[in-house]
Design a protein around this motif. Structure first.
Motif, PDB file in Angstrom:
ATOM      1  N   SER A   1      37.090  38.434  41.509  1.00 42.60           N
ATOM      2  CA  SER A   1      37.943  36.721  41.120  1.00 42.60           C
ATOM      3  C   SER A   1      37.047  35.843  41.757  1.00 42.60           C
ATOM      4  CB  SER A   1      38.682  37.362  40.065  1.00 42.60           C
ATOM      5  OG  SER A   1      40.605  37.919  42.460  1.00 42.60           O
TER       6      SER A   1
ATOM      7  N   LEU B   1      49.111  39.574  35.203  1.00 39.48           N
ATOM      8  CA  LEU B   1      48.994  40.270  36.149  1.00 39.48           C
ATOM      9  C   LEU B   1      50.306  41.301  35.835  1.00 39.48           C
ATOM     10  CD1 LEU B   1      46.353  38.511  38.251  1.00 39.48           C
ATOM     11  CD2 LEU B   1      46.051  40.707  37.057  1.00 39.48           C
TER      12      LEU B   1
ATOM     13  N   LYS C   1      48.687  33.718  33.693  1.00 40.02           N
ATOM     14  CA  LYS C   1      47.970  34.719  34.190  1.00 40.02           C
ATOM     15  C   LYS C   1      48.603  35.369  34.899  1.00 40.02           C
ATOM     16  CE  LYS C   1      44.098  37.537  35.184  1.00 40.02           C
ATOM     17  NZ  LYS C   1      42.762  37.778  33.590  1.00 40.02           N
ATOM     18  N   TYR C   2      49.082  34.990  36.176  1.00 36.32           N
ATOM     19  CA  TYR C   2      49.959  35.614  36.677  1.00 36.32           C
ATOM     20  C   TYR C   2      51.185  36.603  36.600  1.00 36.32           C
ATOM     21  CZ  TYR C   2      52.650  36.791  41.082  1.00 36.32           C
ATOM     22  OH  TYR C   2      53.820  37.066  42.113  1.00 36.32           O
TER      23      TYR C   2
ATOM     24  N   HIS D   1      45.664  42.164  46.078  1.00 36.22           N
ATOM     25  CA  HIS D   1      45.335  42.169  44.048  1.00 36.22           C
ATOM     26  C   HIS D   1      46.729  43.415  43.568  1.00 36.22           C
ATOM     27  CE1 HIS D   1      42.988  45.751  45.393  1.00 36.22           C
ATOM     28  NE2 HIS D   1      44.165  46.490  44.622  1.00 36.22           N
TER      29      HIS D   1
ATOM     30  N   ASP E   1      41.069  33.541  39.485  1.00 33.05           N
ATOM     31  CA  ASP E   1      40.154  34.590  38.015  1.00 33.05           C
ATOM     32  C   ASP E   1      39.349  33.727  37.441  1.00 33.05           C
ATOM     33  OD1 ASP E   1      40.433  35.871  35.923  1.00 33.05           O
ATOM     34  OD2 ASP E   1      41.021  34.221  34.586  1.00 33.05           O
ATOM     35  N   ARG E   2      38.289  34.957  37.656  1.00 30.99           N
ATOM     36  CA  ARG E   2      36.127  34.471  37.692  1.00 30.99           C
ATOM     37  C   ARG E   2      36.177  33.480  38.339  1.00 30.99           C
ATOM     38  NH1 ARG E   2      36.771  35.057  31.287  1.00 30.99           N
ATOM     39  NH2 ARG E   2      38.719  35.588  31.292  1.00 30.99           N
TER      40      ARG E   2
ATOM     41  N   GLY F   1      44.449  38.011  42.672  1.00 29.18           N
ATOM     42  CA  GLY F   1      43.303  38.027  41.230  1.00 29.18           C
ATOM     43  C   GLY F   1      43.005  39.560  41.557  1.00 29.18           C
ATOM     44  N   GLN F   2      42.687  39.380  40.139  1.00 30.56           N
ATOM     45  CA  GLN F   2      42.020  40.911  40.128  1.00 30.56           C
ATOM     46  C   GLN F   2      40.057  41.077  40.831  1.00 30.56           C
ATOM     47  OE1 GLN F   2      41.292  40.130  35.523  1.00 30.56           O
ATOM     48  NE2 GLN F   2      41.808  41.544  34.995  1.00 30.56           N
TER      49      GLN F   2
END
Ligand code: ADP
Length: 478
Positions: free
Chosen positions: A261, A459, A455-456, A420, A435-436, A257-258
């Motif tokens: 996150s 990213l 999301k993956y 990450h 995420d968040r 995750g970023q």
């Protein structure tokens, strides 16, 4: 205080005869020393200086809390910036950005504030009181010597008794001083103790469990997050929301995750650095709060991102102890990829890390330190191994080496791998995407990559694109 009280009593008993022994009539004018008024005047002045001197010290010390309150922040700044250069890791930045100049500037301003006229007046009052106390003590000693010697000269007692009286009275004065100082210290230190007591009174809101964790030879420890949400104390934002996940025993799970996150928060909760605001974390079906904390921690070996090594020998660092299994420590270092470097060390496991205590100690690079930290986690041989960005400080070759060895590193342990850098998680059995504060996706690398709306996928392509662009540029340069 008791010591002082005993000394006072014995010194008083030894000096009573000084006032009782009369000067013989043959001493002429010196017989005035026998007069009760004369004796009362000498005794009175002695007692006055005996008591007033310590009172002056006590009064001076009573200003300490005010002085401390006034200078607390300034002293903190003075210590912080005055010792900025002591930290080796700051040395390069200090030179590069000439940070010594800003430190000198802050220190100059600080020194000016520390010598402000108000503070100097306060320190002046304290010093004057101390000086008065010292002067009175010396005056007392002078009066004692004068009175005792003149009485001996006049024939009231022999020369031998002079030593007795002088030392008895000096001891009397010192003991009274100690007594009053001790009483004053109790009173004055109460202010400083308040801080300690306020700290000790902070209630421990974490539930203290008493269960011991099961010792299982098969390492079948099953951990589950069940609808966990978490807010940091004092924050109104959730850092984790409705996280539900189960670690499959013996499997490798990656958490990606970023930044921000919630990956680290997730690990902090798992290690019980905080308890969830809502939901439960379970170990073998039992809420982890119910376990004894130290016992629960034995289930995990974690390499934190900001791990610390100590100025001990290499072997002691790996084993986190002084008596250890050398063969096992060496094996762990080799498994963590430190073998080649170890072979170059003439003292092997007995090499000191850093040069604080041994001139032949070694300064290890960030990557080497990370390998030692991994070896330490392996030596602990806990059923769970957690690596938080384990290859962040490694060069690409060392990083590839860690991946290729990951099966050896993790062995039959359940492992959690936080990163990450998505490419570094491909070899894991399962990947959870944060995420968040939420787990938005979960699956294998291929499954996640095939979900083009996920999301993956986004990213992965964002990172891959960077590498592809770089590659194109390199080709163009060729
Ligand atoms: P990651 O490890 O994925 O980079 P973190 O778990 O460190 O993310 O942070 C998740 C969120 O929690 C972030 O929004 C961060 O600002 C917040 N956070 C982290 N530590 C604290 C803290 N001690 N107090 C308040 N908020 C924090």
């Amino acid at each position: 205080m008791l010591n002082a009280l005993f000394n006072i009593l014995s010194a008083a008993a030894l000096s009573v005869s000084l006032f009782i022994h009369p000067v013989p009539d043959s001493a002429g004018a010196f017989t005035v020393m026998n007069h009760p008024l004369f004796l009362a005047a000498v005794l009175g002045s002695m007692l006055l200086s005996i008591f007033i001197a310590p009172m002056c010290y006590k009064k001076s010390d009573s200003f300490m809390p005010i002085l401390s309150r006034e200078t607390l922040f300034l002293n903190r700044k003075q210590r912080h910036f005055g010792r900025y250069g002591d930290h080796q890791e700051r040395a390069a930045d200090i030179r590069m950005y000439e940070q010594d100049r800003i430190c000198a500037h802050v220190l100059h301003e600080n020194t000016t504030a520390l010598t402000s006229s108000r503070l100097l007046r306060l320190i002046g009052s304290m010093s004057r009181l101390k000086a008065l106390g010292s002067a009175l003590s010396y005056l007392f000693t002078g009066v004692v010597y004068l009175f005792v010697c003149v009485k001996a000269w006049a024939g009231a007692f022999g020369v031998g008794a002079v030593t007795q009286y002088v030392s008895a009275l000096t001891s009397l004065s010192q003991s009274i001083m100690s007594l009053v100082t001790a009483l004053g210290a109790v009173q004055n230190n109460a202010y400083f103790l308040q801080t300690n007591f306020r700290f000790l009174d902070i209630p421990n809101n974490m539930y203290q469990g008493s269960l011991t964790t099961e010792k299982r030879a098969d390492r079948e420890y099953d951990v589950e997050f069940r609808d966990v949400s978490f807010k940091y104390p004092g924050s109104d934002q959730y850092s984790l929301r409705h996280v539900s996940v189960k670690f499959k025993i013996g499997k490798r799970m990656a958490i990606v995750g970023q930044n921000g996150s919630g990956k680290t928060t997730f690990i902090k909760l798992l290690c019980r650095l905080y308890d969830p605001t809502e939901g439960q974390i379970l170990l073998n079906g039992i809420d982890i709060r119910k376990y004894r904390y130290d016992d629960y921690m034995n289930v995990f070996a974690i390499v934190f991102q900001d791990f610390q090594l100590f100025a001990f020998t290499l072997g002691e660092n790996v084993a986190a102890g002084q008596h250890y299994d050398r063969a096992r420590a060496e094996r762990c270092l080799r498994d963590a990829g430190f073998g080649e470097r170890l072979d170059q060390m003439p003292k092997g496991l007995d090499t000191w890390l850093y040069r604080f205590f041994d001139e032949q100690g070694v300064e290890v690079s960030g990557g080497e330190a990370q390998k030692i930290a991994i070896a330490r986690a392996l030596y602990k041989d806990a059923p769970f191994i957690i690596l938080d960005e384990p290859t962040a400080a490694l060069d690409p070759i060392a990083e590839a080496e860690v991946y290729s060895k990951f099966d050896t590193i993790a062995g039959d342990k359940t492992s959690i791998y936080i990163s990450h850098r998505l490419s570094s998680c491909r070899f894991c059995d399962e990947i959870a995407v944060f995420d968040r504060g939420q787990i938005v996706q979960q699956g294998t690398h291929e499954e996640l990559l095939n979900d083009t709306n996920g999301k993956y996928h986004a990213l992965w392509h964002a990172q891959a694109q960077y590498y592809t662009e770089k590659k194109d540029l390199l080709h163009a340069a060729d």
